[in-house]
Design an enzyme around this catalytic site. Sequence first.
Site, short mmCIF file in Angstrom:
data_model
loop_
_atom_site.label_atom_id
_atom_site.label_comp_id
_atom_site.label_asym_id
_atom_site.label_seq_id
_atom_site.Cartn_x
_atom_site.Cartn_y
_atom_site.Cartn_z
N ARG A 26 0.84 -1.19 0.00
CA ARG A 26 0.00 0.00 0.00
C ARG A 26 0.88 1.24 0.00
O ARG A 26 2.09 1.17 0.08
CB ARG A 26 -0.92 0.00 1.22
CG ARG A 26 -0.21 0.05 2.57
CD ARG A 26 -1.20 0.03 3.71
NE ARG A 26 -0.56 0.26 4.99
CZ ARG A 26 -1.23 0.45 6.13
NH1 ARG A 26 -2.55 0.44 6.14
NH2 ARG A 26 -0.59 0.66 7.26
N ASN A 80 11.58 0.85 0.73
CA ASN A 80 10.47 1.75 1.05
C ASN A 80 9.83 1.45 2.41
O ASN A 80 9.29 2.35 3.04
CB ASN A 80 9.40 1.64 -0.04
CG ASN A 80 8.10 2.31 0.35
OD1 ASN A 80 7.98 3.54 0.37
ND2 ASN A 80 7.10 1.50 0.70
N TYR A 130 11.48 7.99 14.88
CA TYR A 130 11.24 8.09 13.45
C TYR A 130 12.24 9.04 12.80
O TYR A 130 12.86 8.70 11.78
CB TYR A 130 9.82 8.57 13.20
CG TYR A 130 9.46 8.65 11.73
CD1 TYR A 130 9.26 7.51 10.98
CD2 TYR A 130 9.32 9.89 11.10
CE1 TYR A 130 8.94 7.57 9.63
CE2 TYR A 130 8.99 9.96 9.75
CZ TYR A 130 8.80 8.80 9.02
OH TYR A 130 8.48 8.88 7.69
N LYS A 176 15.18 7.91 10.11
CA LYS A 176 15.19 8.42 8.74
C LYS A 176 16.47 9.22 8.46
O LYS A 176 16.93 9.27 7.32
CB LYS A 176 13.95 9.29 8.50
CG LYS A 176 12.66 8.47 8.41
CD LYS A 176 12.71 7.46 7.28
CE LYS A 176 11.40 6.74 7.09
NZ LYS A 176 11.43 5.79 5.94
N THR A 180 -0.88 9.20 2.72
CA THR A 180 -0.83 7.74 2.75
C THR A 180 -1.44 7.26 4.06
O THR A 180 -1.69 8.06 4.97
CB THR A 180 0.63 7.24 2.68
OG1 THR A 180 1.30 7.58 3.90
CG2 THR A 180 1.37 7.85 1.49
#
Length: 264
Positions: A15, A86, A156, A160, A193
């Site tokens: 997704r 991803n 997070y 990243k 998303t």
Amino acid sequence: MRLKNKIALITGSARGIGKATAELFHKEGAIVIVSDIRDEEGNAFVSDLKINAEYLHLDVGNEENWQNATEYITQKYGRLDILVNNAGITGFLETTGAWDAENADLKSWEEVHRVNATGVMLGCKYAIRLMKEKGGSIVNISSRSGVVGIPGAVAYASSKAAVRNHTKSVALYCAEKGYKIRCNSVHPAAIMTPMWDAMLGEGEQRQQIIEEVEAGIPLGHFGEPIDVAYGILYLASDESKYVTGIELTIDGGILAGSEAKPRK
């Protein structure tokens, strides 16, 4: 047909951005390996694509999963041309928290890094083994959060940032070794998303938060997964054959100005 007959593995592609990327790659002629831990969604997606696509269960933070995937790809295809790292989590839905700098929960921190940072490291490690004879392109999905601090999501942001830096290390390593492998990072922000669901809520509250976020985006609106997919396509294709170690920001202009500053 910009990726005609290329073998492409895309993690976290049941997704969101990963799915949009897999759809675009398939349209552009690639043989797409969709991978995720959401097996039902992944298999349904591959059924819709019909040909030149298959689903592979892959927990990116698990090295044994990568070893199995590498063996499978080697036996079936003999090579890998493109890897899109991803798969990623914010931790908001997947862990119990807390997520802020003062109260960060260690288990939550470790799980976010296991998926986001370790997952990318392992992906690069095994992609190099699959690509070093014939070359290839690795595209790592970082974030705007890997460039600026995020007080309420420190794991997070940290993970990243690790993706951003590891990309450059991989790019330089492959160049030093003479491998024809390029490695670049993509930094999306404000892309609509399912990852946003935990932050947006529902009903009137959701619409209010969306409007507040969009007020801080120079282009004035959220982006779509396909907007990121087209950037990934460029870096995956031979059109970017002289591009390695870069950061491609796809954020509607956020990082171009002061809106990159986190707000309470």
